[in-house]
Design a protein around this motif. Sequence first.
Motif, PDB file in Angstrom:
ATOM      1  N   THR A  33      -2.550  -4.108   6.403  1.00 45.40           N
ATOM      2  CA  THR A  33      -3.468  -2.987   6.620  1.00 45.40           C
ATOM      3  C   THR A  33      -3.653  -2.667   8.098  1.00 45.40           C
ATOM      4  OG1 THR A  33      -5.449  -4.391   6.685  1.00 45.40           O
ATOM      5  CG2 THR A  33      -4.733  -3.577   4.521  1.00 45.40           C
ATOM      6  N   GLY A  37       0.775  -1.232   0.000  1.00 48.51           N
ATOM      7  CA  GLY A  37       0.000   0.000   0.000  1.00 48.51           C
ATOM      8  C   GLY A  37       0.802   1.275   0.000  1.00 48.51           C
ATOM      9  N   PRO A  39      -5.219   0.702   0.998  1.00 45.44           N
ATOM     10  CA  PRO A  39      -4.488   1.727   0.243  1.00 45.44           C
ATOM     11  C   PRO A  39      -5.361   2.438  -0.772  1.00 45.44           C
ATOM     12  CG  PRO A  39      -4.124  -0.405  -0.758  1.00 45.44           C
ATOM     13  CD  PRO A  39      -5.027  -0.646   0.431  1.00 45.44           C
TER      14      PRO A  39
END
Length: 277
Positions: free
Chosen positions: A49, A20, A259
């Motif tokens: 994440t 990301g 992202p």
Amino acid sequence: MTKPKIRVALTIAGSDSGGGAGIQADLRTFAFHCVHGTSAITCVTAQNTLGVTRVDALPAAAVIAQIQAVVEDIGIQAAKTGMLLNQEIITAVAQQVRKLEIQNLVVDPVMVSRTGAQLIDDAAVVSLRESLIPLATVVTPNKYEAQLLSGLEIHNIDDMRAAAGQIYQLGAKAVLVKGGGMAGNLRGVDVWFDGQHWETLTTMQVDTDNTHGTGCTLAAAIAAHLALGDNTLTAVRRAKEYVTTALQYALDIGNGQGPVGHFFPLLAVDGYSRGQN
């Protein structure tokens, strides 16, 4: 047969295993802008994440070797820095920028997260201030990085302007204080200063929690536009437009902060919609 003139940009940053931010985001951004992307990896992170679980720095000599390999053979029209991690790497990168006469340098001073957590130690901050920022064509601090670099508290647009003026004194040709970490209507409002002109740059606010990699992406997009021949302010304006649209197509992946959608034209087709069902 004459070779086509392909513009080349270099990213000097860390690797994000989640894809990301960092090198991965930078190379996607370069490719979107039809600029050939090259890289010098400074550190390897284990992250997704939800956050970062491990960071391993590369030796400064390895970073130097990557930069030299790219510049001495391929040549570059612009470069950007991201996570440099420690004083040794920052000093080595600054030395290479000088030695190889790297132009159009975008410094994303990855020192403090958008939540206010300091990411590098005080010695590295000093090295960034004294050795690398003075070489920058444009430096792109977020709110907390601008506070650290300027020594000022930032609460409103006047504070952002004052901080930009102080950071300009460090030697960068231009400063972009980003408003992504600001509250209310100032979120996404950036302040630009090049020693003569002030600009307040505003784009639409995008309501999404998936904003991982926005700082990397913005700096890489600025570098791409500089490589393509835009002046600095135009490069910044176009980069902001790109990031805003990419945020509209941010990826809802993983269990945390996803992202931005770097290749949003591909994400806008029916195939993407099917992939989300």
